[in-house]
Write a protein that holds these residues in place. Structure first.
Motif, PDB file in Angstrom:
ATOM      1  N   GLY A   1       0.817  -1.211   0.000  1.00 55.40           N
ATOM      2  CA  GLY A   1       0.000   0.000   0.000  1.00 55.40           C
ATOM      3  C   GLY A   1       0.847   1.255   0.000  1.00 55.40           C
ATOM      4  N   THR A   2       1.942   1.239   0.754  1.00 58.20           N
ATOM      5  CA  THR A   2       2.847   2.391   0.792  1.00 58.20           C
ATOM      6  C   THR A   2       3.511   2.603  -0.560  1.00 58.20           C
ATOM      7  OG1 THR A   2       3.241   2.053   3.158  1.00 58.20           O
ATOM      8  CG2 THR A   2       4.860   3.382   1.947  1.00 58.20           C
ATOM      9  N   ILE A   3       3.968   1.533  -1.170  1.00 56.68           N
ATOM     10  CA  ILE A   3       4.603   1.641  -2.497  1.00 56.68           C
ATOM     11  C   ILE A   3       3.592   2.152  -3.522  1.00 56.68           C
ATOM     12  CG2 ILE A   3       5.599   0.305  -4.403  1.00 56.68           C
ATOM     13  CD1 ILE A   3       6.910  -1.472  -2.181  1.00 56.68           C
ATOM     14  N   ALA A   4       2.395   1.602  -3.515  1.00 61.49           N
ATOM     15  CA  ALA A   4       1.365   2.036  -4.462  1.00 61.49           C
ATOM     16  C   ALA A   4       0.978   3.492  -4.215  1.00 61.49           C
ATOM     17  CB  ALA A   4       0.133   1.132  -4.349  1.00 61.49           C
ATOM     18  N   CYS A   5       0.920   3.895  -2.963  1.00 62.65           N
ATOM     19  CA  CYS A   5       0.605   5.288  -2.629  1.00 62.65           C
ATOM     20  C   CYS A   5       1.677   6.221  -3.172  1.00 62.65           C
ATOM     21  CB  CYS A   5       0.471   5.453  -1.120  1.00 62.65           C
ATOM     22  SG  CYS A   5       0.229   7.163  -0.611  1.00 62.65           S
ATOM     23  N   LEU A   6       2.930   5.873  -2.936  1.00 62.93           N
ATOM     24  CA  LEU A   6       4.026   6.715  -3.421  1.00 62.93           C
ATOM     25  C   LEU A   6       4.044   6.782  -4.944  1.00 62.93           C
ATOM     26  CD1 LEU A   6       6.824   5.661  -0.909  1.00 62.93           C
ATOM     27  CD2 LEU A   6       5.535   7.817  -0.950  1.00 62.93           C
ATOM     28  N   ALA A   7       3.772   5.661  -5.604  1.00 60.15           N
ATOM     29  CA  ALA A   7       3.713   5.658  -7.069  1.00 60.15           C
ATOM     30  C   ALA A   7       2.574   6.544  -7.564  1.00 60.15           C
ATOM     31  CB  ALA A   7       3.548   4.226  -7.591  1.00 60.15           C
ATOM     32  N   SER A   8       1.422   6.452  -6.910  1.00 59.17           N
ATOM     33  CA  SER A   8       0.287   7.290  -7.297  1.00 59.17           C
ATOM     34  C   SER A   8       0.583   8.764  -7.060  1.00 59.17           C
ATOM     35  CB  SER A   8      -0.970   6.884  -6.527  1.00 59.17           C
ATOM     36  OG  SER A   8      -1.385   5.586  -6.894  1.00 59.17           O
ATOM     37  N   LEU A   9       1.233   9.071  -5.938  1.00 64.21           N
ATOM     38  CA  LEU A   9       1.606  10.464  -5.676  1.00 64.21           C
ATOM     39  C   LEU A   9       2.601  10.964  -6.722  1.00 64.21           C
ATOM     40  CD1 LEU A   9       1.949  10.515  -1.795  1.00 64.21           C
ATOM     41  CD2 LEU A   9       0.234  11.685  -3.176  1.00 64.21           C
ATOM     42  N   GLY A  10       3.533  10.096  -7.106  1.00 64.69           N
ATOM     43  CA  GLY A  10       4.472  10.454  -8.167  1.00 64.69           C
ATOM     44  C   GLY A  10       3.747  10.767  -9.467  1.00 64.69           C
ATOM     45  N   ASN A  11       2.732   9.971  -9.780  1.00 61.48           N
ATOM     46  CA  ASN A  11       1.930  10.213 -10.976  1.00 61.48           C
ATOM     47  C   ASN A  11       1.150  11.525 -10.880  1.00 61.48           C
ATOM     48  OD1 ASN A  11       2.622   8.026 -12.597  1.00 61.48           O
ATOM     49  ND2 ASN A  11       1.194   6.679 -11.525  1.00 61.48           N
ATOM     50  N   VAL A  12       0.662  11.850  -9.671  1.00 60.80           N
ATOM     51  CA  VAL A  12      -0.038  13.117  -9.479  1.00 60.80           C
ATOM     52  C   VAL A  12       0.902  14.267  -9.796  1.00 60.80           C
ATOM     53  CG1 VAL A  12      -1.043  14.680  -7.757  1.00 60.80           C
ATOM     54  CG2 VAL A  12      -1.694  12.267  -7.770  1.00 60.80           C
TER      55      VAL A  12
END
Length: 104
Positions: free
Chosen positions: A87-98
């Motif tokens: 979840g942390t990795i996916a969150c960081l990836a999504s934030l990077g995409n934002v």
């Protein structure tokens, strides 16, 4: 064995109200349900209109990881640890995409 009065006195000293604790748990369940419904609406609506869904996904993954962490600490069940990490990795990836889509 504790007498009834001793048990009541101990309970009063702890200042824990079973009714309040139950109401808090129910409120958390309703809050989680509301979060999921709103997340699903925003994600589906955005996707249907060709908008990126990175921001709501970041929020979802952060929520999932944060909720799994205390469960892992309490149970030491590895599935919760995997959920926290993924979840942390996916969150960081999504934030990077934002960030990347915003800066374009």
């Amino acid at each position: 064995m504790m007498k009834k009065e001793e048990i009541l006195a101990k309970s009063r000293k702890e200042k824990k109200d079973e009714g309040f604790i139950d109401a808090k748990r129910r409120g958390e369940k309703v809050g989680i349900g509301a979060f999921c419904v709103v997340f699903a609406f925003i994600a589906i609506f955005s996707f249907a209109n060709g908008q990126p869904i990175h921001a709501p996904m970041a929020m979802f993954w952060a929520f999932l990881a944060a909720e799994a962490y205390p469960q892992y600490k309490f149970t030491q069940n590895k599935i919760y640890l995997v959920t926290v990490i993924a979840g942390t990795i996916a969150c960081l990836a999504s934030l990077g995409n934002v960030v990347m889509t915003t800066l374009r």
